[in-house]
Write an enzyme that holds these catalytic residues in place. Structure first.
Site, PDB file in Angstrom:
ATOM      1  N   HIS A 242      41.381 -26.041  31.154  1.00 40.68           N
ATOM      2  CA  HIS A 242      40.104 -25.513  30.662  1.00 40.68           C
ATOM      3  C   HIS A 242      40.079 -25.478  29.128  1.00 40.68           C
ATOM      4  CE1 HIS A 242      38.573 -23.921  34.596  1.00 40.68           C
ATOM      5  NE2 HIS A 242      39.846 -24.116  34.882  1.00 40.68           N
TER       6      HIS A 242
ATOM      7  N   ASP B 131      33.045 -20.912  29.822  1.00 41.57           N
ATOM      8  CA  ASP B 131      33.496 -21.653  30.998  1.00 41.57           C
ATOM      9  C   ASP B 131      32.671 -21.315  32.242  1.00 41.57           C
ATOM     10  OD1 ASP B 131      36.386 -23.095  31.654  1.00 41.57           O
ATOM     11  OD2 ASP B 131      35.522 -22.086  33.398  1.00 41.57           O
TER      12      ASP B 131
ATOM     13  N   HIS C  90      46.550 -36.424  40.564  1.00 38.15           N
ATOM     14  CA  HIS C  90      46.054 -35.396  41.492  1.00 38.15           C
ATOM     15  C   HIS C  90      44.532 -35.261  41.396  1.00 38.15           C
ATOM     16  CE1 HIS C  90      45.543 -33.184  37.840  1.00 38.15           C
ATOM     17  NE2 HIS C  90      45.395 -32.005  38.410  1.00 38.15           N
TER      18      HIS C  90
ATOM     19  N   ASP D 157      38.572 -28.830  42.715  1.00 39.75           N
ATOM     20  CA  ASP D 157      37.499 -29.838  42.748  1.00 39.75           C
ATOM     21  C   ASP D 157      38.050 -31.252  42.941  1.00 39.75           C
ATOM     22  OD1 ASP D 157      38.807 -29.992  40.352  1.00 39.75           O
ATOM     23  OD2 ASP D 157      37.021 -30.110  39.099  1.00 39.75           O
ATOM     24  N   GLN D 158      39.362 -31.354  43.197  1.00 44.10           N
ATOM     25  CA  GLN D 158      39.993 -32.683  43.209  1.00 44.10           C
ATOM     26  C   GLN D 158      39.511 -33.569  44.358  1.00 44.10           C
ATOM     27  OE1 GLN D 158      44.038 -31.273  43.236  1.00 44.10           O
ATOM     28  NE2 GLN D 158      43.612 -30.073  41.396  1.00 44.10           N
TER      29      GLN D 158
HETATM   30  N1  UDP Z   1      48.528 -33.016  30.682  1.00 45.88           N
HETATM   31  C1  UDP Z   1      49.340 -33.586  29.730  1.00 45.88           C
HETATM   32  N2  UDP Z   1      50.665 -33.730  30.029  1.00 45.88           N
HETATM   33  C2  UDP Z   1      51.217 -33.347  31.211  1.00 45.88           C
HETATM   34  C3  UDP Z   1      50.360 -32.765  32.180  1.00 45.88           C
HETATM   35  C4  UDP Z   1      49.034 -32.621  31.876  1.00 45.88           C
HETATM   36  O1  UDP Z   1      48.881 -33.957  28.637  1.00 45.88           O
HETATM   37  O2  UDP Z   1      52.417 -33.517  31.407  1.00 45.88           O
HETATM   38  C5  UDP Z   1      47.092 -32.808  30.353  1.00 45.88           C
HETATM   39  C6  UDP Z   1      46.206 -33.925  30.857  1.00 45.88           C
HETATM   40  O3  UDP Z   1      46.134 -34.957  29.903  1.00 45.88           O
HETATM   41  C7  UDP Z   1      44.884 -33.209  31.060  1.00 45.88           C
HETATM   42  C8  UDP Z   1      45.287 -31.785  31.425  1.00 45.88           C
HETATM   43  O4  UDP Z   1      46.638 -31.641  31.024  1.00 45.88           O
HETATM   44  O5  UDP Z   1      44.144 -33.197  29.867  1.00 45.88           O
HETATM   45  C9  UDP Z   1      45.201 -31.492  32.911  1.00 45.88           C
HETATM   46  O6  UDP Z   1      43.880 -31.228  33.268  1.00 45.88           O
HETATM   47  P1  UDP Z   1      43.276 -31.658  34.670  1.00 45.88           P
HETATM   48  O7  UDP Z   1      41.856 -31.200  34.677  1.00 45.88           O
HETATM   49  O8  UDP Z   1      43.476 -33.085  34.915  1.00 45.88           O
HETATM   50  O9  UDP Z   1      44.144 -30.905  35.753  1.00 45.88           O
HETATM   51  P2  UDP Z   1      44.636 -29.372  35.928  1.00 45.88           P
HETATM   52  O10 UDP Z   1      45.884 -29.258  35.165  1.00 45.88           O
HETATM   53  O11 UDP Z   1      43.540 -28.482  35.430  1.00 45.88           O
HETATM   54  O12 UDP Z   1      44.869 -29.288  37.408  1.00 45.88           O
END
Ligand code: UDP
Length: 477
Positions: free
Chosen positions: A38, A127, A373, A397-398
């Protein structure tokens, strides 16, 4: 005294358009929900607004402070942070709901801060989990803008789900996991089995105080003065139009994908916390042929069960392809990875235990596909990089994002879905991994097409138009 900020990033061709620039020092309060998924896009939004001359105060938790530091040092006069002590979360069987509801304890402290500020904000941009800030904004006599870190399809489903939850819950009284919920009013009439719903909605109890309070805060989003989406018209135009209809006005702006400039402060913010020196990783990638590596990452929170980890490693070994695997340092299944390390991992892979510099990896010419994911940021980053995606949605939301990517856009293939107990078939996963790099797939050309659309939208197209319009309207408040 503050020096006037000068933008030191080299001006590249992508930055030569005439962006709308606010001249009256408009002040906005930005309130992201805690958590990397977020905060990262919210700070990208902040960066775009700061570049257009706005003053931004960001409410941020101590845990997320490192993410804002690079931006703070670039905009010392116009970016401010507001750090409150973390609200107490009462013990609850629904930790997410309890955490979200606990943020309401900041209502009074924010009012107090606002009233003592010499030039308080004209709007609060918050948000989608923080719907209660619509009431806060009314109390303060300012506007509330919802910022969605989900896509427009995911957010349409989320809203309809919580709006109709009491009825849906009655219809599926015995909690049949395979009961289908359909959303006929949303374009393409999406439908999902009960087990795809987040745990918080699956446990919904009519009349329960916490569930009702959460539902109220989510429904308040539709009373926002406007909504900003991290998406673009070419990707989700039909869903943006749907939201406009739901809202009954056009103050819905699709300004994404929100990604950092290559040389800008936010780029180093994302890469700065890498668990490995990015240089080592990029050197490793440099030694690989074009489109020969699959990047594997399940976002900032999701982890694999031991059985899933075994299946994935087995498939990687069987397919004999090169890979980069970002594994959470806290992931207990990473122990299994160590067992593979001397042999297969050393030959074929590069493992990052902890935070990987995802954007740099995805942009590298050697990366040909991405096992994801399907978090919304990750989908946008994969699309922007033009990398074919293998979808393994797990929750939140995936599932909606995977439906958009795979079924509607044809820009990826699904390899597995669901929680820790659902394990992919090793042979089939190995085949899909190999095919994602070596097969002649139409998904690859589709994602390249979307990538071009995304770049056009943010350089000279619909996203830049919407962002400028948003800045113009808030500057007139
Ligand atoms: N991310 C990253 N390195 C990692 C894991 C995640 O830079 O090792 C970043 C990724 O680029 C993205 C965010 O973390 O910008 C993850 O957001 P996303 O909405 O895809 O998934 P969430 O973590 O919220 O499930």
């Amino acid at each position: 005294m503050c020096k006037h900020y000068t933008f030191t990033t080299p001006i590249r061709s992508t930055q030569t358009f005439n962006m709308y620039h606010s001249t009256n020092n408009t002040h906005l309060l930005l309130y992201p929900c805690p958590g990397y998924g977020h905060v990262i896009p919210s700070l990208e939004l902040a960066h775009h607004l700061l570049r257009r001359g706005l003053t931004i105060t960001v409410i941020i938790s101590a845990a997320d402070l490192p993410l804002i530091d690079p931006l703070l040092s670039s905009y010392p006069c116009s970016l401010h942070r507001l750090l409150f002590s973390y609200p107490k979360v009462h013990p609850s069987p629904q930790p997410l709901i309890a955490k979200i509801l606990s943020t309401q304890q900041l209502f009074d402290p924010i009012v107090k801060w606002f009233k003592s500020h010499p030039s308080p904000p004209v709007a609060i941009v918050s948000d989608f989990f923080l719907g209660w800030t619509s009431d806060l904004a009314s109390h303060l006599g300012i506007k509330r803008v919802m910022f969605s870190t989900s896509g427009a399809l995911g957010s349409s489903i989320f809203h309809a789900l919580w709006r109709d939850m009491p009825d849906i819950n009655k219809q599926n009284n015995d909690k049949d996991e395979n009961f289908y919920i359909s959303f006929p009013e949303i374009p393409n009439a999406p439908k999902f089995p009960w087990w795809h719903l987040p745990p918080a909605s699956r446990c919904f109890k009519n009349g329960d105080q916490d569930f009702e309070a959460f539902r109220t805060t989510i429904l308040a989003n539709m009373r926002s003065w406007g909504i900003v989406y991290n998406t673009f018209e070419g990707l989700e135009g039909v869903y943006i139009d749907h939201i406009k209809k739901q809202m009954g006005h056009d103050r819905v702006w699709a300004i994404g994908p929100l990604l950092p400039d290559e040389h800008g402060p936010m780029n180093s913010a994302r890469n700065g916390s890498s668990a490995v020196p990015p240089h080592d990783l990029l050197m490793w990638l440099d030694s690989k042929p074009v489109d020969s590596v699959v990047y594997i990452c399940f976002g900032s929170r999701a982890t694999l069960s031991e059985k899933q980890m075994c299946a994935l490693l087995g498939a990687l070994k069987l397919s004999n392809i090169n890979f980069i695997f970002s594994v959470k340092a806290s992931d207990s299944s990473s122990m299994i990875l160590s067992g593979f390390e001397d042999d297969m991992v050393a030959r074929q892979g590069f493992v990052v235990k902890g935070w990987a510099p995802q954007l740099a990896i995805l942009k590298h010419r050697a990366v040909g596909s991405y096992l994801t994911h399907c978090g919304w940021n990750s989908i946008l980053e994969g699309i922007a990089a033009g990398v074919m995606m293998l979808a393994w949605p797990m929750g939140a939301d995936q599932f909606a994002n995977a439906t958009l990517l795979v079924d509607q856009l044809g820009a990826g293939k699904q390899v597995c879905e669901g929680g820790p107990e659902l394990v992919p078939d090793v042979n089939e996963l190995a085949r899909l991994l190999d095919e994602s790099l070596n097969g002649d797939l139409r998904e690859r050309s589709k994602v390249k097409e979307l990538s071009e659309g995304a770049m056009k939208a943010v350089k000279e197209g619909t996203s830049i138009r919407d962002l400028d319009l948003f800045v113009k309207l808030v500057s007139e408040l």
